[in-house]
Design a protein around this motif. Structure first.
Motif, PDB file in Angstrom:
ATOM      1  N   ALA A  72      40.363-106.548  -1.975  1.00  0.00           N
ATOM      2  CA  ALA A  72      41.793-106.819  -1.810  1.00  0.00           C
ATOM      3  C   ALA A  72      42.310-106.212  -0.513  1.00  0.00           C
ATOM      4  N   ILE A  73      43.442-106.741  -0.060  1.00  0.00           N
ATOM      5  CA  ILE A  73      44.146-106.188   1.104  1.00  0.00           C
ATOM      6  C   ILE A  73      45.239-105.264   0.578  1.00  0.00           C
ATOM      7  N   LEU A  74      45.170-103.992   0.898  1.00  0.00           N
ATOM      8  CA  LEU A  74      46.132-103.027   0.381  1.00  0.00           C
ATOM      9  C   LEU A  74      47.364-102.943   1.269  1.00  0.00           C
ATOM     10  N   ILE A  75      48.526-103.015   0.639  1.00  0.00           N
ATOM     11  CA  ILE A  75      49.798-102.777   1.328  1.00  0.00           C
ATOM     12  C   ILE A  75      50.389-101.545   0.668  1.00  0.00           C
ATOM     13  N   ASP A  76      50.243-100.407   1.318  1.00  0.00           N
ATOM     14  CA  ASP A  76      50.526 -99.137   0.649  1.00  0.00           C
ATOM     15  C   ASP A  76      51.326 -98.202   1.542  1.00  0.00           C
ATOM     16  N   HIS A  77      52.626 -98.090   1.274  1.00  0.00           N
ATOM     17  CA  HIS A  77      53.467 -97.211   2.097  1.00  0.00           C
ATOM     18  C   HIS A  77      53.152 -95.738   1.858  1.00  0.00           C
ATOM     19  N   GLY A  78      52.344 -95.462   0.826  1.00  0.00           N
ATOM     20  CA  GLY A  78      51.958 -94.083   0.555  1.00  0.00           C
ATOM     21  C   GLY A  78      50.809 -93.594   1.413  1.00  0.00           C
ATOM     22  N   ASN A  79      50.312 -94.439   2.298  1.00  0.00           N
ATOM     23  CA  ASN A  79      49.235 -94.054   3.203  1.00  0.00           C
ATOM     24  C   ASN A  79      49.713 -92.917   4.113  1.00  0.00           C
ATOM     25  N   PRO A  80      49.093 -91.747   4.040  1.00  0.00           N
ATOM     26  CA  PRO A  80      49.572 -90.597   4.822  1.00  0.00           C
ATOM     27  C   PRO A  80      49.425 -90.779   6.327  1.00  0.00           C
ATOM     28  N   GLU A  81      48.670 -91.781   6.765  1.00  0.00           N
ATOM     29  CA  GLU A  81      48.474 -92.004   8.197  1.00  0.00           C
ATOM     30  C   GLU A  81      49.649 -92.751   8.837  1.00  0.00           C
ATOM     31  N   LEU A  82      50.569 -93.270   8.018  1.00  0.00           N
ATOM     32  CA  LEU A  82      51.694 -94.038   8.546  1.00  0.00           C
ATOM     33  C   LEU A  82      52.813 -93.120   9.032  1.00  0.00           C
ATOM     34  N   ASN A  83      53.425 -93.478  10.170  1.00  0.00           N
ATOM     35  CA  ASN A  83      54.626 -92.757  10.589  1.00  0.00           C
ATOM     36  C   ASN A  83      55.832 -93.365   9.871  1.00  0.00           C
ATOM     37  N   ASP A  84      57.023 -92.822  10.091  1.00  0.00           N
ATOM     38  CA  ASP A  84      58.199 -93.264   9.342  1.00  0.00           C
ATOM     39  C   ASP A  84      58.497 -94.746   9.548  1.00  0.00           C
ATOM     40  N   GLU A  85      58.404 -95.212  10.793  1.00  0.00           N
ATOM     41  CA  GLU A  85      58.698 -96.617  11.081  1.00  0.00           C
ATOM     42  C   GLU A  85      57.671 -97.536  10.419  1.00  0.00           C
ATOM     43  N   GLU A  86      56.409 -97.145  10.459  1.00  0.00           N
ATOM     44  CA  GLU A  86      55.342 -97.936   9.838  1.00  0.00           C
ATOM     45  C   GLU A  86      55.489 -97.953   8.318  1.00  0.00           C
ATOM     46  N   LYS A  87      55.947 -96.832   7.771  1.00  0.00           N
ATOM     47  CA  LYS A  87      56.159 -96.747   6.334  1.00  0.00           C
ATOM     48  C   LYS A  87      57.228 -97.741   5.878  1.00  0.00           C
ATOM     49  N   LEU A  88      58.335 -97.801   6.609  1.00  0.00           N
ATOM     50  CA  LEU A  88      59.407 -98.728   6.257  1.00  0.00           C
ATOM     51  C   LEU A  88      58.958-100.179   6.388  1.00  0.00           C
ATOM     52  N   GLU A  89      58.213-100.488   7.435  1.00  0.00           N
ATOM     53  CA  GLU A  89      57.720-101.851   7.616  1.00  0.00           C
ATOM     54  C   GLU A  89      56.754-102.224   6.491  1.00  0.00           C
ATOM     55  N   THR A  90      55.949-101.267   6.053  1.00  0.00           N
ATOM     56  CA  THR A  90      55.023-101.516   4.938  1.00  0.00           C
ATOM     57  C   THR A  90      55.792-101.778   3.654  1.00  0.00           C
ATOM     58  N   MET A  91      56.886-101.059   3.429  1.00  0.00           N
ATOM     59  CA  MET A  91      57.719-101.297   2.252  1.00  0.00           C
ATOM     60  C   MET A  91      58.248-102.729   2.247  1.00  0.00           C
ATOM     61  N   ARG A  92      58.625-103.220   3.423  1.00  0.00           N
ATOM     62  CA  ARG A  92      59.119-104.595   3.516  1.00  0.00           C
ATOM     63  C   ARG A  92      57.998-105.589   3.198  1.00  0.00           C
ATOM     64  N   GLN A  93      56.803-105.293   3.669  1.00  0.00           N
ATOM     65  CA  GLN A  93      55.668-106.177   3.416  1.00  0.00           C
ATOM     66  C   GLN A  93      55.290-106.200   1.937  1.00  0.00           C
ATOM     67  N   GLU A  94      55.546-105.091   1.233  1.00  0.00           N
ATOM     68  CA  GLU A  94      55.225-105.031  -0.195  1.00  0.00           C
ATOM     69  C   GLU A  94      55.992-106.080  -0.999  1.00  0.00           C
ATOM     70  N   LEU A  95      57.142-106.491  -0.480  1.00  0.00           N
ATOM     71  CA  LEU A  95      57.974-107.469  -1.185  1.00  0.00           C
ATOM     72  C   LEU A  95      57.353-108.862  -1.204  1.00  0.00           C
ATOM     73  N   THR A  96      56.340-109.086  -0.364  1.00  0.00           N
ATOM     74  CA  THR A  96      55.688-110.395  -0.338  1.00  0.00           C
ATOM     75  C   THR A  96      54.222-110.300  -0.771  1.00  0.00           C
ATOM     76  N   SER A  97      53.904-109.290  -1.548  1.00  0.00           N
ATOM     77  CA  SER A  97      52.529-109.108  -2.025  1.00  0.00           C
ATOM     78  C   SER A  97      52.192-110.111  -3.125  1.00  0.00           C
ATOM     79  N   ASP A  98      50.900-110.269  -3.378  1.00  0.00           N
ATOM     80  CA  ASP A  98      50.455-111.108  -4.495  1.00  0.00           C
ATOM     81  C   ASP A  98      50.664-110.389  -5.825  1.00  0.00           C
ATOM     82  N   ILE A  99      50.362-109.101  -5.844  1.00  0.00           N
ATOM     83  CA  ILE A  99      50.594-108.284  -7.040  1.00  0.00           C
ATOM     84  C   ILE A  99      51.210-106.954  -6.612  1.00  0.00           C
ATOM     85  N   PHE A 100      52.327-106.612  -7.213  1.00  0.00           N
ATOM     86  CA  PHE A 100      52.979-105.323  -6.974  1.00  0.00           C
ATOM     87  C   PHE A 100      52.802-104.493  -8.236  1.00  0.00           C
ATOM     88  N   ILE A 101      52.171-103.319  -8.103  1.00  0.00           N
ATOM     89  CA  ILE A 101      51.835-102.475  -9.247  1.00  0.00           C
ATOM     90  C   ILE A 101      52.666-101.200  -9.186  1.00  0.00           C
TER      91      ILE A 101
END
Length: 213
Positions: A72-101
């Motif tokens: 699977a392709i992970l969309i995870d804003h909890g990734n500690p390697e993300l900076n604040d801007e990347e974290k917010l963009e990842t949160m937006r991408q989570e809204l178009t995921s196939d499965i949100f858990i």
């Protein structure tokens, strides 16, 4: 004594599942976390976009690692390697995921999901966006009604989560919600989902184990 406790939690859990199904969710009851984990993994296919709401319950299932192993392709804003801007963009991408858990702060025996968020990304995704939502909750998050749900959030979930996130809020000092005005406050967006959102297929998995906060 243990026998009676198990009888009680199963009875309450199965009653809650029945209520959730009446409210048009696809609800299931599992005796063990491992069984629910297998159930979720069976739905993950290579190339699927899998996203996560911040949850200690989901983290304990090691779904991230299992989903990655399944291709699977992970969309995870909890990734500690993300900076604040990347974290917010990842949160937006989570809204178009196939499965949100994710998990839920409280689930009533009447079949209602009650949640509170700081950013609003988790509760937004639970309502609309992902092709499917899977909500996992331990039996400790099942409460009688909406009043009890908000009490659970204020007295347990919110203070413990703020402590986990190392926020400087009044509740992290005495363990009690003050409905504070702190800029570090994490309780900002409250949602009550009484029926499954029309265009969001939603599974709710109740586990007969205490999980998360």
């Amino acid at each position: 004594m243990e026998h009676y406790h198990q009888w009680h939690t199963k009875t309450i859990g199965k009653r809650t599942v029945e209520s959730l199904n009446r409210n048009q969710f696809d609800a299931k009851f599992f005796d063990h976390l491992a069984d629910a984990t297998t159930h979720i993994c069976n739905q993950i296919k290579p190339g699927m976009k899998i996203a996560f709401g911040g949850s200690m319950t989901i983290r304990s299932m090691e779904i991230r690692e299992k989903a990655r192993a399944l291709g699977a392709i992970l969309i995870d804003h909890g990734n500690p390697e993300l900076n604040d801007e990347e974290k917010l963009e990842t949160m937006r991408q989570e809204l178009t995921s196939d499965i949100f858990i994710c998990s839920s702060n409280a689930i009533t025996t009447e079949g209602t999901l009650i949640n509170v968020d700081g950013y609003g990304n988790r509760v937004a995704a639970m309502i609309f966006g992902p092709r499917k939502v899977i909500v996992v909750a331990g039996i400790n998050k099942v409460v009688k009604d909406e009043a009890a749900a908000f009490e659970r959030i204020e007295q347990l979930a919110a203070p413990m989560n703020m402590k986990r996130l190392e926020r400087e809020t009044p509740c992290t000092h005495d363990g009690i919600c003050h409905n504070c005005q702190s800029t570090a406050r994490g309780c900002r967006a409250y949602t009550i989902i009484r029926k499954r959102p029309v265009h969001t297929p939603t599974e709710v998995l109740i586990i007969d184990e205490p999980l998360g906060m």
